[in-house]
Design an enzyme around this catalytic site. Structure first.
Site, short mmCIF file in Angstrom:
data_model
loop_
_atom_site.label_atom_id
_atom_site.label_comp_id
_atom_site.label_asym_id
_atom_site.label_seq_id
_atom_site.Cartn_x
_atom_site.Cartn_y
_atom_site.Cartn_z
N CYS A 32 -4.22 -58.66 6.17
CA CYS A 32 -3.07 -59.53 6.08
C CYS A 32 -1.78 -58.74 6.24
O CYS A 32 -1.63 -57.64 5.69
CB CYS A 32 -3.08 -60.26 4.74
SG CYS A 32 -1.71 -61.41 4.53
N CYS A 41 0.82 -1.21 0.00
CA CYS A 41 0.00 0.00 0.00
C CYS A 41 0.85 1.26 0.00
O CYS A 41 0.32 2.36 -0.21
CB CYS A 41 -0.92 0.01 1.23
SG CYS A 41 -0.04 0.12 2.81
N CYS A 62 8.65 -49.51 1.20
CA CYS A 62 8.94 -50.74 0.46
C CYS A 62 10.45 -50.99 0.50
O CYS A 62 11.23 -50.06 0.24
CB CYS A 62 8.45 -50.61 -0.98
SG CYS A 62 8.98 -51.96 -2.06
#
Length: 431
Positions: free
Chosen positions: A129, A53, A116
């Protein structure tokens, strides 16, 4: 700069000499002079609004405060972030980074997924599972994360056994899960009150409309300032209760003050703070409920009941906010050895708003009168600006707003507006 010349070439001389041949350069000189003053003065800061501003805020008494620029942005003067009390600047910076970076996403992945062993991508289990298969077709045991074959029964995986307890890994997962749950507890409540504050901002138009309609009705009650005052109190207290949750997250956690308090002392202080927090929260919700009532459609007796409730709740909320700040300043932060966490004091009237600055002691030398004259192109306003800024004559905390680009004003060189906080009555009359 000449050899053995003792003449002082101040801003007025530079401006006079340059403006004759290069008026644009004189204007640039004024702008750079002002910007250097603002950037070198710790009590003056640019408004952090986006897009900018053009205002700069000046305070006189204490840089630990929250101000509202004339553009409407409220921010902390100390760290230039959004207004965040009762959080300290350090707490708010940590909380802001915690909310916007990926640290909590990483915590969620740690708790709910396993890597993984082949491609190292996170895998989420979608069945009962414990033999899971990654998208890369690698099978591994969910319990220990070890790679396995695909042959298995309901009770065991062929050629694999992971019955040994791994204490460190289990503790790490439990700690990550507990930290995530604790963060989500505080973040959900912080977000809920922040969202409520945004929705309640729409009440301003609704309250004005109901007050305008009620004043036209032939009611015994003619003054409806209690509604607008209650709305102001609701906005202020909602913001306080919202930022009290990030404060509690760091105040009673292990990240900042682990060695400052014993477990027993932390528990006592946390119970004390949460009791006050819950009382404030309950009264804020009641105040919000009564302000949303369609009192413009009620009879006199019903309107009077709502008025009494709003006034009483406004006073109660203000008192509870003061008590919470006193508890934070004296019982919580005041007892710490490291005094680096300070908060902005609570003000019942809300955040100070900047306004045009006029010197209350010497109106003829005020910057507003100097620079709003149409022929001030070479008047040397900067010297008098320093005089006004450094005089210390004003008794009020002040705020200056300097505009780099002003379209509607008469600042030909400086392009600057000076604003002040808490204008005295006589200054407003002169303005």
């Amino acid at each position: 700069m000449a050899h053995k010349c003792n003449a002082i070439c101040d801003e007025d001389v530079v401006r006079t000499l340059v403006s004759k041949s290069q008026p644009d350069l004189a204007e640039k000189f004024d702008r750079f002079l002002l910007e250097s003053y603002i950037e070198d003065n710790k009590m003056v800061k640019w408004c952090p609004s986006t897009p900018h501003c053009g205002n700069a805020i000046r305070v006189e008494d204490d840089e630990l405060c929250e101000v509202e620029c004339s553009c409407g942005l409220q921010f902390c003067f100390s760290c230039s972030s959004q207004a965040h009390s009762p959080c300290s600047c350090a707490m708010w910076e940590l909380w802001r980074k915690k909310c916007y970076d990926e640290s909590e996403t990483v915590n969620w992945i740690t708790v709910h997924t396993k890597q993984c062993p082949k491609c190292h991508k996170p895998v989420e289990k979608n069945g009962g599972c414990n033999l899971v298969t990654c998208l890369c077709r690698q099978s591994f045991c969910w319990l220990c994360g070890g790679a396995t074959g695909r042959n298995h029964t309901w009770s065991r995986i062929s050629g694999h056994s992971c019955g040994r307890f791994q204490e460190d890994k289990e503790k790490q997962m439990e700690r990550a899960k507990r930290d995530l749950e604790r963060y989500m507890h505080y973040h959900n409540r912080y977000k809920a009150h922040t969202d409520s504050s945004k929705l309640e901002a729409q009440l301003s138009y609704s309250i004005r409309k109901k007050v305008s309609f009620s004043e036209k009705r032939e009611l015994q009650l003619k003054d409806f300032s209690w509604a607008t005052n209650g709305l102001h109190r609701l906005f202020r207290s909602r913001r306080v209760i919202s930022y009290s949750y990030p404060f509690a997250f760091y105040m009673f956690g292990d990240e900042l003050f682990k060695d400052e308090m014993s477990s027993e002392e932390r528990e006592i202080k946390q119970n004390l703070f949460e009791d006050q927090q819950q009382q404030l929260e309950a009264n804020v919700e009641k105040l919000s409920k009564f302000l949303e009532e369609p009192f413009d459609q009620f009879a006199d007796d019903k309107v009077m009941q709502i008025r009494i409730q709003v006034i009483n709740l406004s006073v109660a909320v203000d008192t509870l906010c003061k008590k919470m700040y006193e508890c934070i300043e004296n019982d919580l932060l005041g007892s710490l050895q490291l005094g680096i966490h300070n908060i902005t004091p609570y003000r019942s009237n809300g955040i100070e708003r900047a306004s045009d600055f006029y010197s209350s002691q010497n109106s003829k030398e005020a910057v507003g009168e100097i620079c709003q004259s149409s022929d001030c192109g070479t008047s040397g306003w900067t010297s008098r600006l320093d005089q006004a800024l450094g005089s210390g004559n004003s008794e009020d905390t002040s705020c200056s707003s300097n505009k780099r680009a002003r379209i509607d004003g008469g600042y030909r060189n400086s392009q600057t507006t000076l604003l002040d906080l808490n204008l005295p009555a006589e200054a407003i009359e002169r303005k």
